[in-house]
Design a protein around this motif. Structure first.
Motif, mmCIF file in Angstrom:
data_model
loop_
_atom_site.group_PDB
_atom_site.id
_atom_site.type_symbol
_atom_site.label_atom_id
_atom_site.label_comp_id
_atom_site.label_asym_id
_atom_site.label_seq_id
_atom_site.Cartn_x
_atom_site.Cartn_y
_atom_site.Cartn_z
ATOM 1 N N LYS A 28 0.838 -1.205 0.000
ATOM 2 C CA LYS A 28 0.000 0.000 0.000
ATOM 3 C C LYS A 28 0.869 1.249 0.000
ATOM 4 C CE LYS A 28 -3.586 -0.182 2.884
ATOM 5 N NZ LYS A 28 -4.402 -0.583 4.059
ATOM 6 N N PHE A 83 2.115 1.992 -3.478
ATOM 7 C CA PHE A 83 1.116 2.623 -4.337
ATOM 8 C C PHE A 83 0.883 4.078 -3.941
ATOM 9 C CE2 PHE A 83 0.059 -1.613 -5.728
ATOM 10 C CZ PHE A 83 -0.350 -1.396 -7.028
ATOM 11 N N ALA A 84 1.084 4.366 -2.681
ATOM 12 C CA ALA A 84 0.848 5.738 -2.210
ATOM 13 C C ALA A 84 2.085 6.605 -2.387
ATOM 14 C CB ALA A 84 0.425 5.716 -0.749
ATOM 15 N N GLY A 85 3.156 6.033 -2.921
ATOM 16 C CA GLY A 85 4.369 6.817 -3.121
ATOM 17 C C GLY A 85 5.149 7.015 -1.832
ATOM 18 N N ARG A 86 4.939 6.145 -0.868
ATOM 19 C CA ARG A 86 5.674 6.247 0.388
ATOM 20 C C ARG A 86 6.598 5.049 0.525
ATOM 21 N NH1 ARG A 86 2.593 5.092 4.369
ATOM 22 N NH2 ARG A 86 0.672 4.665 3.248
ATOM 23 N N GLU A 132 -6.365 -3.233 -2.144
ATOM 24 C CA GLU A 132 -6.634 -2.135 -1.217
ATOM 25 C C GLU A 132 -6.219 -0.786 -1.794
ATOM 26 O OE1 GLU A 132 -5.806 -2.345 2.830
ATOM 27 O OE2 GLU A 132 -6.365 -4.442 3.031
ATOM 28 N N SER A 133 -5.172 -0.817 -2.621
ATOM 29 C CA SER A 133 -4.675 0.452 -3.150
ATOM 30 C C SER A 133 -5.467 0.926 -4.349
ATOM 31 C CB SER A 133 -3.206 0.309 -3.560
ATOM 32 O OG SER A 133 -2.466 -0.172 -2.491
ATOM 33 N N CYS A 134 -6.129 0.013 -5.026
ATOM 34 C CA CYS A 134 -6.743 0.371 -6.304
ATOM 35 C C CYS A 134 -8.220 0.650 -6.198
ATOM 36 C CB CYS A 134 -6.535 -0.729 -7.331
ATOM 37 S SG CYS A 134 -4.824 -0.875 -7.772
#
Lengths: 502, 303
Positions: B27, B30-33, B272-274
Motif C-alpha cells: 500500500k 502505491f501511495a508513493g511512500r 486495497e490500493s486500487c
C-alpha cells in the motif's frame, strides 16, 4: 427589495443614522419580503443599545449585487423569524445566547456556544456552563438507538459533539452541538481596532486566515475611507485563491482517505503542502498570516518570486490533475460518492447554505461573482456549480474551483499592476458608522459587519463564518443515510468548528 | 511423533505478522511512500506486551476472556493448516468444519467482549461483524466442500497436500471459482478493503476495529496477533490451491509456498490500493457473490 432598508455595496460604509430603525412588525415583514424575492440572510445580530437590544439584519441580493441593512429594537423578547424564514434559526439562537433577547415561537431554542449572556442585568446562576449539556432531540421506539460521537475524536480534528438517532444503520436524525472552541473573538474586537485585532481575525478560523483577514481589512478600510492600491488588491485575490487551492486539494484527498482510496489521499496530502508552501513563498507563512493588512498587502511579490510561484503552481496543478483524475475516475469511488448525503436545492435555499455546499446543490452563490470587490470587479471567476447535491457534487465543485482558481492566479501573476502594495495609514475610523465586507473564502461566504461608536472605536464587530450557515446542512444531509457514511458527508462539507464557535 | 508436522504450524506462528507487513508495504508503494519496516508488527506486539491494561468498571470477565479465546481459536485453527506439501499438526476427516467453527468461536468471544463494554461504537462493530460473518460462512463451506469432493479427501491436510498440479488442467474452472470465493472470504474475514478499512480512525465506519476499541496492552497484542494468524491460515489455504508445487525437495516446496504467501499479500495490498471501500450496504452483495462462485464450483465438481 423593500423600500425601507438601506442599500449598500460590498465593502461600503454608511452612517448609522441612515440605517432605518423599524418597528418589529415592519422589520419582520421587510426581511421576509426580501427573502421571498431571492435575497438571503448574510448576517443577523444583536447590539446593545441602552437597556435593550437592537437587531441588525444584512440581506444579500445576488441579482442586484446589493446588500440591504435594517434594524429594530427587540427588548427582552421578539417574535421569532424562524418559523417563516428557517435561515434565521441559528442567528436567533445566537442572539438569545449573547444578549438574552428571546425569539418567541422559535422551534429549537438552545445555546449554540454555551457561554453566559454578554448583557448585564440578566438572571444568572453564576456557575460555568458546560458545553454540550442540553436537551437533545430524542427518538423513541423499538430498535431505536442513540450514538454519541465526540467532542473528543479519534482523528486530529477539532472538538464537536454529534448525536445520532438511529434505527440499525439508518440515521433518522443528527443533532450537532458545538461551542467547545468559543474564545470570545467578537467581544475581544470591541473597542478596537488595536494591535491584536488583525491577529484575532487571522485565527478566527485558522484555515481561512486570508479570507477573514481580507474581510476585516475591507471593513476597516471602508470605515477609515482608505483603499487598497491596485497591486495590493491583486495580491489579495492571489492569496485568497491560493488558500482555496490548498484547502480544496486537501479536502479531495481527505475524501479519498475516508473511502479508503489511498493514492489520492496520499498525493493530495502532499500537494496541499505544496500549495501552502506557495503562500509561504509569498509571505513567509503557510497559512498566509501577516500577508493581508488594512490598506493592502504587507508583502509584495517581486518579479523573480512571482515567476517562481507561477512555475511551482504549474507543476503542482499537473500533479493535482492526476490525483483527482484517479479519484473521480474510479468506479468504486463514484459508487461511494454518488447519492450519498444529498441536500435538495429547496433545503439548501431554505437553510441559506453558502459556498461549496450551496453551489453543489445548483445554487449560484459566490461572493466573487455576486458582490465583487477588489480585483474581482475586474476579473471574473466563473461560478462552479453542480446539480446533484451529493458528496460527488461537493467533490466536483471543488475540482472545478481548483482549476479556475489556478487559472486566475496564473493570469494575475503575469500582469501584476505596478505601484505600491499598501496605502498610507488613515487617522482613525469614522464615528457612528457601519460597514459590511463579504469575501468568498474557500468554504464560502465570510461576512463581517463593523459598527463604530461616537469616538470611532469598534462598538460591535460581527463575524459570520460560512460554517455558521452550513452546519445545519450537514445535519440534514444525514437524514435517511447510513451512519457509516457520516464521516464522508462531514468531510464533503468540511466545516470549521472554531469559525463557528469564534 | 512426526516433527515435520510441527513445521507448518511453527512457521505460521513465527511468520504470520509478516503478511500484514507485506500488505502495508504494498500500500505504501502505491501511495508513493516507503512504508514501515517489515518487522514493524513484531515491534508493535513487543511494545503492547510490555504495557499494562486498563479495564472499564462496566466490563466483566467476558471482556477479559475475549482476546484470550480469540487467540486460542486462531492457534487452534493454525494446527489444522498444512503448508508446502507438509501435513498439518492435526488432521482428521471433515476437520474443515472444526476449522470454520473454531474460527467462529474466537469471533463469538470477540463480539461478546465488544458488547460487554456497552459502547455504541463496539455494538455497531459487533453487529456488522456478525452480519458479514454469517454471509461469509456459506461461501467458505461451499468452497471447502467443493474441494473435498474434487480431491476425494475429507481432511484439510488430505485435500491440500494431495493436490497435484495436473488437477488445474482437469478441473481448472472449478478450482478458479473456489479460489475466487476464498479470496473474497479472506478479505472479509481479515477486515481488508473493500469490506473494512483496517487503517481508518473513523469509529462510525469501523467493523473489526470498532469491536476492539476498548482493548489495550497485552489484550490488544493478543488481538493483533490472532488477526495475523487468521490471515496466515486463510492465505495458506489459497496459496496451497494456487501453487500446488511438488518439486520433491522440501526446501523448494517451502520456498514456493512462502513466495506464494508473499504474492498473495501483495495482491491484497494491490486490491486495497486500487479501489475504495464498499458502502456497507453493498458488502452483502459481494459476499453473496462469493457464495455463488463457490456454489457454482460445487455444481461443476458434482457434475
Amino acid at each position: 427589495m423593500s423600500r425601507s432598508s438601506l442599500r449598500l455595496q460590498n465593502g461600503e460604509r454608511a452612517e448609522l443614522k441612515d440605517v432605518p430603525l423599524l418597528s418589529l412588525r415592519e422589520f419582520h415583514g421587510d426581511l421576509l419580503c426580501d427573502i421571498r424575492q431571492g435575497g438571503r440572510l448574510a448576517s443577523l445580530f444583536g447590539h446593545p443599545v441602552g437597556d435593550g437590544v437592537r437587531l441588525f439584519a444584512v440581506t444579500a441580493h445576488g441579482d442586484t449585487g446589493e446588500l440591504s441593512v435594517s434594524s429594530a429594537d427587540a427588548g427582552d423578547s421578539y417574535p421569532s423569524l424562524t418559523p417563516d424564514c428557517p435561515q434565521a434559526h441559528w442567528f436567533e439562537r445566537e442572539i438569545a445566547e449573547q444578549w438574552g433577547a428571546r425569539p418567541e415561537g422559535h422551534p429549537w431554542l438552545k445555546p449554540i456556544r454555551f457561554h453566559r449572556p454578554y448583557r448585564g442585568g440578566l438572571p444568572s446562576d453564576g456557575g460555568p456552563l458546560p458545553a454540550g449539556v442540553t436537551d437533545y432531540f430524542q427518538v423513541q421506539g423499538d430498535g431505536i438507538h442513540e450514538v454519541a460521537v465526540g467532542p473528543v475524536h479519534a482523528g486530529v480534528i477539532e472538538p464537536g459533539h454529534f448525536r445520532f438517532q438511529c434505527h440499525g444503520e439508518d440515521v433518522f436524525h443528527l443533532e450537532i452541538s458545538l461551542g467547545y472552541q468559543h474564545r470570545g473573538i467578537e467581544r475581544a474586537l470591541v473597542g478596537g481596532p488595536g494591535p491584536r485585532s488583525i491577529h484575532l481575525m487571522e485565527t478566527a478560523a485558522g484555515d481561512t486566515s486570508v479570507a477573514h483577514a481580507t474581510a476585516y481589512s475591507w471593513a476597516i478600510e471602508a470605515l477609515s475611507n482608505r483603499r487598497s492600491p491596485a497591486r495590493g488588491s491583486v495580491l489579495r485575490g492571489i492569496a485568497l485563491e491560493l488558500e482555496r487551492l490548498a484547502n480544496h486539494t486537501g479536502d479531495l484527498g481527505a475524501l479519498g482517505g475516508d473511502v479508503g482510496f489511498l493514492p489520492t489521499a496520499s498525493f493530495c496530502g502532499r500537494l496541499r503542502g505544496d500549495f501552502l508552501n506557495l503562500t509561504a513563498l509569498a509571505c513567509g507563512s503557510r497559512f498566509g498570516r501577516g500577508w493581508m493588512r488594512p490598506g493592502g498587502a504587507a508583502f509584495d511579490l517581486e518579479a523573480p518570486r512571482a515567476a517562481e510561484l507561477l512555475e511551482r503552481l504549474g507543476q503542482a496543478m499537473s500533479d493535482v490533475g492526476n490525483a483527482v483524475g484517479m479519484l473521480l475516475g474510479s468506479p468504486s469511488v463514484l459508487a461511494r460518492f454518488e447519492e450519498t448525503g444529498v441536500v435538495s436545492k429547496a433545503s439548501a435555499e431554505a437553510l441559506g447554505l453558502v459556498g461549496v455546499a450551496a453551489r453543489a446543490c445548483g445554487l449560484e452563490r459566490d461572493v466573487r461573482f455576486e458582490f465583487p470587490a477588489g480585483i474581482f470587479r475586474m476579473t471574473h471567476i466563473p461560478v462552479s456549480t453542480w446539480e446533484s447535491g451529493d458528496v460527488f457534487a461537493r467533490a466536483q465543485v471543488r475540482w472545478l474551483e481548483i482549476q479556475r482558481s489556478a487559472a486566475f492566479i496564473a493570469e494575475q501573476l503575469v500582469a501584476l499592476p505596478e505601484g505600491p502594495i499598501r496605502s498610507e495609514p488613515a487617522a482613525g475610523l469614522e464615528p457612528e458608522s457601519l460597514a459590511v465586507a463579504m469575501v468568498e473564502g474557500w468554504r464560502g461566504e465570510v461576512c463581517h459587519v463593523a459598527l463604530t461608536d461616537a469616538a470611532g472605536r469598534l462598538a460591535r464587530y460581527k463575524v459570520v463564518d460560512p460554517s455558521f450557515h452550513n452546519w445545519m446542512g450537514l445535519a440534514l444531509a444525514l437524514r435517511d443515510q447510513q451512519i457509516s457514511d457520516f464521516p464522508l458527508c462531514n468531510k464533503s462539507f468540511s466545516l470549521s468548528y472554531c469559525g463557528h464557535d469564534l | 511423533m512426526n516433527w515435520a508436522a510441527c513445521v507448518p504450524m511453527a512457521a505460521g506462528l513465527a511468520a504470520a505478522p509478516l503478511l500484514t507487513s507485506v500488505i502495508n508495504r504494498t500500500k505504501a508503494f502505491f501511495a508513493g511512500r516507503q512504508g514501515p519496516p517489515l518487522l514493524q508488527p513484531y515491534y508493535d506486539l513487543a511494545k503492547l506486551l510490555g504495557k499494562g491494561a486498563v479495564y472499564s468498571r462496566t466490563t466483566t470477565w467476558v471482556f477479559r476472556a475475549g482476546p484470550v479465546v480469540g487467540l486460542a481459536g486462531a492457534v487452534g485453527v493454525l494446527a489444522l493448516i498444512p503448508a508446502a506439501g507438509l501435513p498439518a499438526l492435526a488432521a482428521f476427516p471433515v476437520d474443515w468444519i472444526v476449522f470454520a467453527y473454531v474460527l467462529s468461536l474466537g469471533r463469538f468471544f470477540t463480539v461478546l467482549a465488544a458488547l460487554d463494554t456497552g459502547s455504541a461504537f463496539e455494538g455497531m462493530g459487533a453487529s456488522r461483524e456478525v452480519f458479514f460473518a454469517a454471509l461469509a460462512e456459506p461461501a467458505l463451506f461451499l468452497a471447502l466442500a467443493a474441494l473435498a469432493i474434487l480431491s476425494r479427501n475429507l481432511s484439510l491436510s488430505g485435500i491440500l497436500s494431495g493436490l497435484q498440479p495436473g488437477l488445474w488442467m482437469e478441473k481448472g474452472p472449478a478450482l478458479a471459482l473456489v479460489v475466487g470465493a476464498l479470496f473474497v472470504v479472506l478479505l472479509a474475514e481479515n477486515a481488508r478493503i473493500p469490506v473494512d478499512d483496517p487503517n481508518t480512525h473513523l469509529e462510525l465506519t469501523m467493523i473489526h476495529e470498532g469491536m476492539v476499541l476498548d482493548h489495550c496492552g497485552v489484550d490488544l497484542a493478543f488481538i493483533q496477533y490472532s488477526a495475523g494468524l487468521k490471515l496466515w491460515a486463510l492465505s495458506a489455504i489459497i496459496v496451497s490451491l494456487v501453487l500446488p508445487v511438488r518439486a520433491g525437495s522440501p526446501a523448494l516446496d517451502s520456498a514456493a509456498f512462502l513466495a506464494g504467501m508473499a504474492g498473495l499479500s501483495v495482491a491484497v495490498g494491490t486490491v486495497e490500493s486500487c479501489m475504495a471501500r464498499l458502502r456497507l450496504l453493498r458488502v452483502p452483495a459481494l459476499l453473496l457473490g462469493a457464495c455463488a462462485l463457490a456454489a457454482l464450483a460445487l455444481v461443476l465438481v458434482l457434475r
